[in-house]
Design an enzyme around this catalytic site. Structure first.
Site, PDB file in Angstrom:
ATOM      1  N   HIS A  28     -43.614  29.017   7.723  1.00 14.00           N
ATOM      2  CA  HIS A  28     -42.286  29.627   7.580  1.00 14.00           C
ATOM      3  C   HIS A  28     -41.977  29.754   6.084  1.00 14.00           C
ATOM      4  CE1 HIS A  28     -38.307  30.875   8.575  1.00 14.00           C
ATOM      5  NE2 HIS A  28     -37.773  29.756   9.002  1.00 14.00           N
ATOM      6  N   HIS A  66     -46.482  38.509  10.853  1.00 17.01           N
ATOM      7  CA  HIS A  66     -45.083  38.200  11.175  1.00 17.01           C
ATOM      8  C   HIS A  66     -44.890  38.290  12.691  1.00 17.01           C
ATOM      9  CE1 HIS A  66     -40.695  38.261  11.022  1.00 17.01           C
ATOM     10  NE2 HIS A  66     -40.831  37.773   9.811  1.00 17.01           N
ATOM     11  N   ASP A 110     -43.151  36.723   1.974  1.00 19.50           N
ATOM     12  CA  ASP A 110     -43.666  35.641   1.114  1.00 19.50           C
ATOM     13  C   ASP A 110     -44.865  36.059   0.277  1.00 19.50           C
ATOM     14  OD1 ASP A 110     -42.792  33.648   3.847  1.00 19.50           O
ATOM     15  OD2 ASP A 110     -41.859  33.535   1.864  1.00 19.50           O
TER      16      ASP A 110
HETATM   17  C1  SDX Z   1     -41.404  33.828   7.318  1.00 16.77           C
HETATM   18  O1  SDX Z   1     -39.468  34.696  11.749  1.00 16.77           O
HETATM   19  C2  SDX Z   1     -39.062  35.112  10.613  1.00 16.77           C
HETATM   20  O2  SDX Z   1     -38.264  36.031  10.516  1.00 16.77           O
HETATM   21  C3  SDX Z   1     -39.616  34.362   9.415  1.00 16.77           C
HETATM   22  C4  SDX Z   1     -39.294  34.946   8.061  1.00 16.77           C
HETATM   23  C5  SDX Z   1     -37.816  34.843   7.734  1.00 16.77           C
HETATM   24  O3  SDX Z   1     -37.335  35.637   6.913  1.00 16.77           O
HETATM   25  O4  SDX Z   1     -37.168  33.872   8.225  1.00 16.77           O
HETATM   26  O5  SDX Z   1     -39.666  36.317   8.011  1.00 16.77           O
HETATM   27  C6  SDX Z   1     -40.009  34.186   6.962  1.00 16.77           C
HETATM   28  O6  SDX Z   1     -41.621  32.768   7.837  1.00 16.77           O
HETATM   29  C7  SDX Z   1     -42.496  34.829   7.074  1.00 16.77           C
HETATM   30  C8  SDX Z   1     -43.895  34.340   7.593  1.00 16.77           C
HETATM   31  C9  SDX Z   1     -44.488  33.416   6.533  1.00 16.77           C
HETATM   32  N1  SDX Z   1     -45.701  32.765   7.050  1.00 16.77           N
HETATM   33  C10 SDX Z   1     -46.907  33.121   6.631  1.00 16.77           C
HETATM   34  O7  SDX Z   1     -47.130  34.036   5.847  1.00 16.77           O
HETATM   35  C11 SDX Z   1     -48.026  32.259   7.191  1.00 16.77           C
HETATM   36  C12 SDX Z   1     -49.181  33.143   7.642  1.00 16.77           C
HETATM   37  N2  SDX Z   1     -48.736  33.916   8.795  1.00 16.77           N
HETATM   38  C13 SDX Z   1     -48.979  33.392  10.081  1.00 16.77           C
HETATM   39  O8  SDX Z   1     -49.239  32.063  10.258  1.00 16.77           O
HETATM   40  C14 SDX Z   1     -48.341  34.142  11.231  1.00 16.77           C
HETATM   41  O9  SDX Z   1     -48.541  35.476  11.008  1.00 16.77           O
HETATM   42  C15 SDX Z   1     -46.879  33.866  11.528  1.00 16.77           C
HETATM   43  C16 SDX Z   1     -46.601  32.423  11.657  1.00 16.77           C
HETATM   44  C17 SDX Z   1     -46.022  34.450  10.459  1.00 16.77           C
HETATM   45  C18 SDX Z   1     -46.538  34.578  12.848  1.00 16.77           C
HETATM   46  O10 SDX Z   1     -47.301  33.961  13.806  1.00 16.77           O
HETATM   47  P1  SDX Z   1     -47.224  34.398  15.368  1.00 16.77           P
HETATM   48  O11 SDX Z   1     -46.345  35.560  15.569  1.00 16.77           O
HETATM   49  O12 SDX Z   1     -46.952  33.168  16.153  1.00 16.77           O
HETATM   50  O13 SDX Z   1     -48.674  34.918  15.617  1.00 16.77           O
HETATM   51  P2  SDX Z   1     -49.903  34.001  15.958  1.00 16.77           P
HETATM   52  O14 SDX Z   1     -49.933  32.808  15.057  1.00 16.77           O
HETATM   53  O15 SDX Z   1     -49.931  33.783  17.426  1.00 16.77           O
HETATM   54  O16 SDX Z   1     -51.114  34.968  15.532  1.00 16.77           O
HETATM   55  C19 SDX Z   1     -51.472  36.068  16.376  1.00 16.77           C
HETATM   56  C20 SDX Z   1     -52.920  36.387  16.000  1.00 16.77           C
HETATM   57  C21 SDX Z   1     -53.819  35.147  16.009  1.00 16.77           C
HETATM   58  O17 SDX Z   1     -55.138  35.598  16.276  1.00 16.77           O
HETATM   59  P3  SDX Z   1     -55.755  35.373  17.778  1.00 16.77           P
HETATM   60  O18 SDX Z   1     -55.760  33.853  17.998  1.00 16.77           O
HETATM   61  O19 SDX Z   1     -54.827  36.096  18.725  1.00 16.77           O
HETATM   62  O20 SDX Z   1     -57.141  35.968  17.683  1.00 16.77           O
HETATM   63  O21 SDX Z   1     -52.956  36.874  14.647  1.00 16.77           O
HETATM   64  C22 SDX Z   1     -53.713  35.955  13.837  1.00 16.77           C
HETATM   65  C23 SDX Z   1     -53.786  34.650  14.586  1.00 16.77           C
HETATM   66  O22 SDX Z   1     -54.966  33.953  14.231  1.00 16.77           O
HETATM   67  N3  SDX Z   1     -52.956  35.784  12.596  1.00 16.77           N
HETATM   68  C24 SDX Z   1     -53.508  35.656  11.401  1.00 16.77           C
HETATM   69  C25 SDX Z   1     -52.438  35.552  10.511  1.00 16.77           C
HETATM   70  N4  SDX Z   1     -51.285  35.596  11.182  1.00 16.77           N
HETATM   71  C26 SDX Z   1     -51.609  35.731  12.485  1.00 16.77           C
HETATM   72  N5  SDX Z   1     -54.804  35.624  11.013  1.00 16.77           N
HETATM   73  C27 SDX Z   1     -55.012  35.485   9.680  1.00 16.77           C
HETATM   74  N6  SDX Z   1     -54.029  35.389   8.747  1.00 16.77           N
HETATM   75  C28 SDX Z   1     -52.741  35.415   9.129  1.00 16.77           C
HETATM   76  N7  SDX Z   1     -51.783  35.314   8.218  1.00 16.77           N
END
Ligand code: SDX
Length: 442
Positions: A268, A307, A363
């Site tokens: 997050h 996201h 981010d």
């Molecule tokens: C913020 O919610 C909000 O609005 C948050 C925010 C706000 O303003 O409050 O926008 C702020 O938190 C932005 C996000 C910051 N976090 C990151 O940058 C961390 C990296 N991103 C991820 O961990 C992920 O994308 C999330 C946590 C942001 C979202 O995760 P989801 O929607 O729960 O998706 P998921 O983890 O289930 O992933 C779906 C697929 C997976 O692959 P499969 O298992 O289906 O094969 O996408 C892949 C994940 O492995 N994936 C990624 C990835 N993000 C998702 N693979 C590599 N790198 C990534 N960053």
């Protein structure tokens, strides 16, 4: 016109149910009516992490993840970033309308005069280890503020709510700057009421022995825009926590401390700190392909990418990229930006990212700006918390005043063992008095 209902047939019993559709949603409680094993056996909706569950009605922020739309109270975030200020946006989020001249003057004046902290808070901060993460200090000190303002418990008194909202928006930068100064052993720099909200934060961060700190106008504006872009984001993880804690009628300082704790997580608000560490680990543009390969193989995540809602560009990332150009024109080109731009270019052309619909989020670039302005990487999530405070408070207040809301208490699907007994204990035969048995039947 087709009826706004769902017809559900329960194939276990053949019974049909009409479920009303309202604002594109069905009330999960309607599923309780679908029973197959007598009273109390109604269906639950199962949605871990709330992938497809609306927890509230809200008029504050609108996001369309497919069309990369983000609006605060209907205003596109691009317009607010271009033409507004963070305190004006904070007023908009909390009150629902932009302030008129008088309202804006009173709002800014009130916040400016609430920036000081009780001197005992300094003793609290002094008690942290020298290398304490500033986000941990912030979570602790925001929670501690609830003990300095017991009147904050009067949550259904609108005047008290307004006073606590002013205090929290005003004091977050002071707590943040004091935490940063503690880490480097510098004396605390007090607020300067002549400066803007962003300018004063830079003052408290970096005032040294000069009589009056003068923020660089480009950096001051860049920080104000970044705070605007972080101000709210509908029902994200930390806002969900703010609402949940608020639903138990805890005071807003305790709720904000809990929300900040949620934001601290690397998935997050902690992601901006991890992005900088990742860019430094990559080290050069030439090593980007190797790093992307590690992401594709599932070894690591590309921090700052992806996201839950945006399955296209995060509109904030686009704006931040432009702000980065303004800041780096003043502070000097950052090799980290070159690595980030190459990482974005390679990732967006890579089928893994295309398939998973992963784009830069808020981010990905913000940390480059924070680093260029001079903030230590540990301060990045703290900056996110300063920006998000008005959004948390607007959402807290909206939840508190929503007649449809009550204490948040989700259900569960139980997967544990059936009843069993300790060795030597005979299973008691359940004998209820006649009256009790009748109650069971209801
Ligand atoms: C913020 O919610 C909000 O609005 C948050 C925010 C706000 O303003 O409050 O926008 C702020 O938190 C932005 C996000 C910051 N976090 C990151 O940058 C961390 C990296 N991103 C991820 O961990 C992920 O994308 C999330 C946590 C942001 C979202 O995760 P989801 O929607 O729960 O998706 P998921 O983890 O289930 O992933 C779906 C697929 C997976 O692959 P499969 O298992 O289906 O094969 O996408 C892949 C994940 O492995 N994936 C990624 C990835 N993000 C998702 N693979 C590599 N790198 C990534 N960053």
């Amino acid at each position: 016109m087709a009826e706004e209902t769902l017809t559900i047939t329960d194939n276990r019993t053949g019974r049909r149910y009409e479920v009303p559709i309202r604002d594109g949603a069905i009330a999960a409680t309607e599923l309780q009516k679908i029973t197959a094993d007598g009273p109390g056996s109604g269906l639950l909706s199962y949605d871990p992490a709330f992938l497809n569950t609306a927890s509230c009605r809200s008029a504050i922020t609108f996001i369309d993840g497919e069309r990369s739309i983000l609006r605060y109270r209907g205003y596109p975030v691009e317009e607010l970033a271009e033409r507004s200020t963070f305190l004006e946006v904070a007023y908009l989020l909390i009150h629902g309308e932009l302030p008129d001249r008088g309202q804006h003057r009173d709002w800014v004046d009130a916040i400016t005069h609430h920036t000081l902290l009780h001197e005992n808070i300094k003793k609290l901060i002094d008690g942290f280890h020298h290398d304490a993460h500033p986000m941990g200090i912030l979570v602790g000190t925001v929670g501690a503020l609830s003990t300095f303002y017991p009147d904050a418990k009067d949550i259904f008194n609108s005047e008290s709510r307004r006073l606590q909202i002013l205090r929290l928006i005003a004091k977050m930068p002071t707590l943040a700057a004091f935490a940063a100064r503690h880490a480097v052993g510098k004396p605390y720099a007090y607020p300067d009421n002549d400066l803007s909200y962003a300018g004063n934060f830079l003052n408290m961060m970096w005032k040294a022995t000069e009589l009056k700190y003068e923020p660089h106008p480009v950096l001051e504006r860049a920080l104000d825009v970044l705070l605007i872009l972080h101000a709210d984001h509908e029902q994200n993880c930390s806002t969900n926590v703010m609402r949940a804690v608020g639903s138990s009628h805890a005071d807003p300082f305790s709720a904000t401390a809990a929300a900040a704790a949620a934001l601290y997580g690397p998935l997050h608000g902690g992601a901006n700190e991890q992005v900088l560490r990742m860019l430094k680990e990559i080290g050069s543009v030439s090593r980007v392909p190797e790093y992307v390969q590690r992401v594709r193989s599932g070894q690591i995540r590309l921090m700052g990418f992806g996201h839950r809602v945006y399955k296209n560009y995060d509109p904030r990332a686009q704006i931040i990229k432009k702000v980065a150009d303004d800041v780096l024109a003043v502070t000097g080109r950052s090799p980290l930006l070159d690595i980030a731009l190459e990482l974005e270019r390679v990732a967006l052309a890579d089928d893994y990212f295309v398939k998973h619909r992963l784009y830069p989020n808020v981010d990905f670039y913000s940390g480059i700006i924070y680093a260029a302005i001079g903030f230590p990487v540990e301060m990045f999530p703290v900056l996110f918390a300063i920006g998000r405070t008005p959004g948390w408070l607007a959402q807290w207040q909206e939840g508190l005043l929503d007649p449809e809301q009550k204490i948040a208490r989700p259900r569960q699907v139980y997967t544990g063992p059936a009843e069993r007994h300790l060795p030597g204990v005979r299973a008691p035969t359940l004998t209820l008095p006649q009256r009790g048995r009748e109650n069971l039947r209801k």
